[in-house]
Motif scaffolding. Structure first.
Motif, PDB file in Angstrom:
ATOM      1  N   ILE A   8       0.850  -1.193   0.000  1.00  0.00           N
ATOM      2  CA  ILE A   8       0.000   0.000   0.000  1.00  0.00           C
ATOM      3  C   ILE A   8       0.890   1.250   0.000  1.00  0.00           C
ATOM      4  CG2 ILE A   8      -1.855   1.227   1.179  1.00  0.00           C
ATOM      5  CD1 ILE A   8      -2.611  -1.528   0.108  1.00  0.00           C
ATOM      6  N   ARG A   9       0.574   2.189  -0.862  1.00  0.00           N
ATOM      7  CA  ARG A   9       1.357   3.434  -0.962  1.00  0.00           C
ATOM      8  C   ARG A   9       0.719   4.500  -0.078  1.00  0.00           C
ATOM      9  NH1 ARG A   9       1.919   5.014  -7.099  1.00  0.00           N
ATOM     10  NH2 ARG A   9       3.060   6.713  -6.095  1.00  0.00           N
ATOM     11  N   PHE A  10       1.246   4.643   1.133  1.00  0.00           N
ATOM     12  CA  PHE A  10       0.790   5.685   2.039  1.00  0.00           C
ATOM     13  C   PHE A  10       1.396   7.027   1.607  1.00  0.00           C
ATOM     14  CE2 PHE A  10       0.534   1.735   4.406  1.00  0.00           C
ATOM     15  CZ  PHE A  10      -0.690   1.841   5.039  1.00  0.00           C
ATOM     16  N   ASP A  11       0.690   8.115   1.896  1.00  0.00           N
ATOM     17  CA  ASP A  11       1.215   9.434   1.519  1.00  0.00           C
ATOM     18  C   ASP A  11       2.310   9.879   2.482  1.00  0.00           C
ATOM     19  OD1 ASP A  11      -0.045  10.373   3.837  1.00  0.00           O
ATOM     20  OD2 ASP A  11      -1.694  11.320   2.770  1.00  0.00           O
ATOM     21  N   GLU A  12       2.757  11.121   2.325  1.00  0.00           N
ATOM     22  CA  GLU A  12       3.867  11.623   3.135  1.00  0.00           C
ATOM     23  C   GLU A  12       3.533  11.699   4.619  1.00  0.00           C
ATOM     24  OE1 GLU A  12       1.377  15.036   1.708  1.00  0.00           O
ATOM     25  OE2 GLU A  12       2.276  13.243   0.807  1.00  0.00           O
ATOM     26  N   LYS A  13       2.227  11.683   4.944  1.00  0.00           N
ATOM     27  CA  LYS A  13       1.805  11.699   6.346  1.00  0.00           C
ATOM     28  C   LYS A  13       1.518  10.284   6.869  1.00  0.00           C
ATOM     29  CE  LYS A  13      -0.191  16.342   6.094  1.00  0.00           C
ATOM     30  NZ  LYS A  13      -1.408  17.169   6.291  1.00  0.00           N
ATOM     31  N   ASP A  79      -3.070   2.130  -8.581  1.00  0.00           N
ATOM     32  CA  ASP A  79      -1.873   2.816  -8.100  1.00  0.00           C
ATOM     33  C   ASP A  79      -1.511   2.425  -6.674  1.00  0.00           C
ATOM     34  OD1 ASP A  79      -1.488   4.299 -10.477  1.00  0.00           O
ATOM     35  OD2 ASP A  79      -3.012   5.738  -9.844  1.00  0.00           O
ATOM     36  N   ALA A  80      -2.329   1.590  -6.072  1.00  0.00           N
ATOM     37  CA  ALA A  80      -2.111   1.115  -4.694  1.00  0.00           C
ATOM     38  C   ALA A  80      -2.089   2.254  -3.681  1.00  0.00           C
ATOM     39  CB  ALA A  80      -0.813   0.293  -4.608  1.00  0.00           C
ATOM     40  N   ASP A  81      -2.820   3.348  -3.993  1.00  0.00           N
ATOM     41  CA  ASP A  81      -2.826   4.474  -3.064  1.00  0.00           C
ATOM     42  C   ASP A  81      -4.237   4.851  -2.604  1.00  0.00           C
ATOM     43  OD1 ASP A  81      -3.843   5.614  -5.366  1.00  0.00           O
ATOM     44  OD2 ASP A  81      -2.291   7.147  -5.544  1.00  0.00           O
TER      45      ASP A  81
END
Length: 213
Positions: A8-13, A79-81
């Motif tokens: 899973i692509r977590f964001d910058e936070k 995109d796995a986000d």
């Protein structure tokens, strides 16, 4: 690729948006955020856990209200986000008491390629129900809907009974136009009853979908 192999692509936070959908009706109930811990707890318990950005803490959906969400499936986009949770809700998803957080319609007409407004009769019922909910949340002077809701369940049930009888009488020789008008009156009062009982039109749709299987 198996689900457990997907990263899973977590964001910058350290967060990822999660779209929550009713597993029976397909209705979108809410959008929330998950961090790694919320995702892990959701997997372990089978109930939806999120991360509250406003409170900066983990959030077990329904822990205080009882309106939990049993997760039936979890998917991720290409995109796995972004996550998609398909759930069986134990009650309303929205803090306002509405079944879905998406109960307010953006004003305007969207034209379909075939002409006329997009959508059909179901959209008309949903728009009417949204108006009833608005009158319930913000009663307006002179509003029949607000007055009816204020009178209580017995009066609403009385009106439902009266309108049902009007439908029967119209069907016994008053013509198709009269039947249509009386059915419209009955449907309106049934929607008022649903709103008074804090139920949702989607609850009826879910029951009809269940019976169709």
């Amino acid at each position: 690729m198996r689900a457990e192999e997907i990263r899973i692509r977590f964001d910058e936070k350290g967060l990822v948006p999660a779209v929550v959908q009713d597993s029976v009706t397909g209705e979108v109930l809410m959008v929330a955020w998950m961090n790694e811990e919320a995702l892990q707890l959701t997997r372990e318990t089978g109930q939806a856990h999120f991360w509250s950005r406003s409170r900066q803490e983990l959030w077990h959906k329904g822990a205080t209200s009882g309106n939990t969400m049993q997760v039936r499936d979890m998917q991720v986009d290409c995109d796995a986000d972004t996550l998609l949770l398909q759930v069986n809700p134990a009650g309303p998803a929205c803090h306002t008491g509405n079944r879905s957080c998406f109960f307010q319609r953006v004003q305007g007409s969207f034209e379909s390629p075939m002409g006329g407004d997009a959508g059909g009769g179901g959209d008309v019922l949903h728009a009417l129900f949204a108006t009833i909910l608005e009158r319930q949340a913000d009663p307006r002077p002179g509003s029949y809907t607000a007055h009816l809701l204020e009178t209580g369940e017995d009066e609403i049930l009385k009106k439902v009974g009266e309108e049902a009888m009007e439908v029967i009488l119209a069907a016994k020789g008053q013509g198709d136009a009269r039947i249509t008008a009386e059915v419209a009156d009955l449907l309106y009062h049934l929607l008022v009853l649903l709103a008074f009982r804090r139920l949702d039109l989607a609850d009826v749709e879910a029951e009809l979908a269940r019976r169709r299987r």
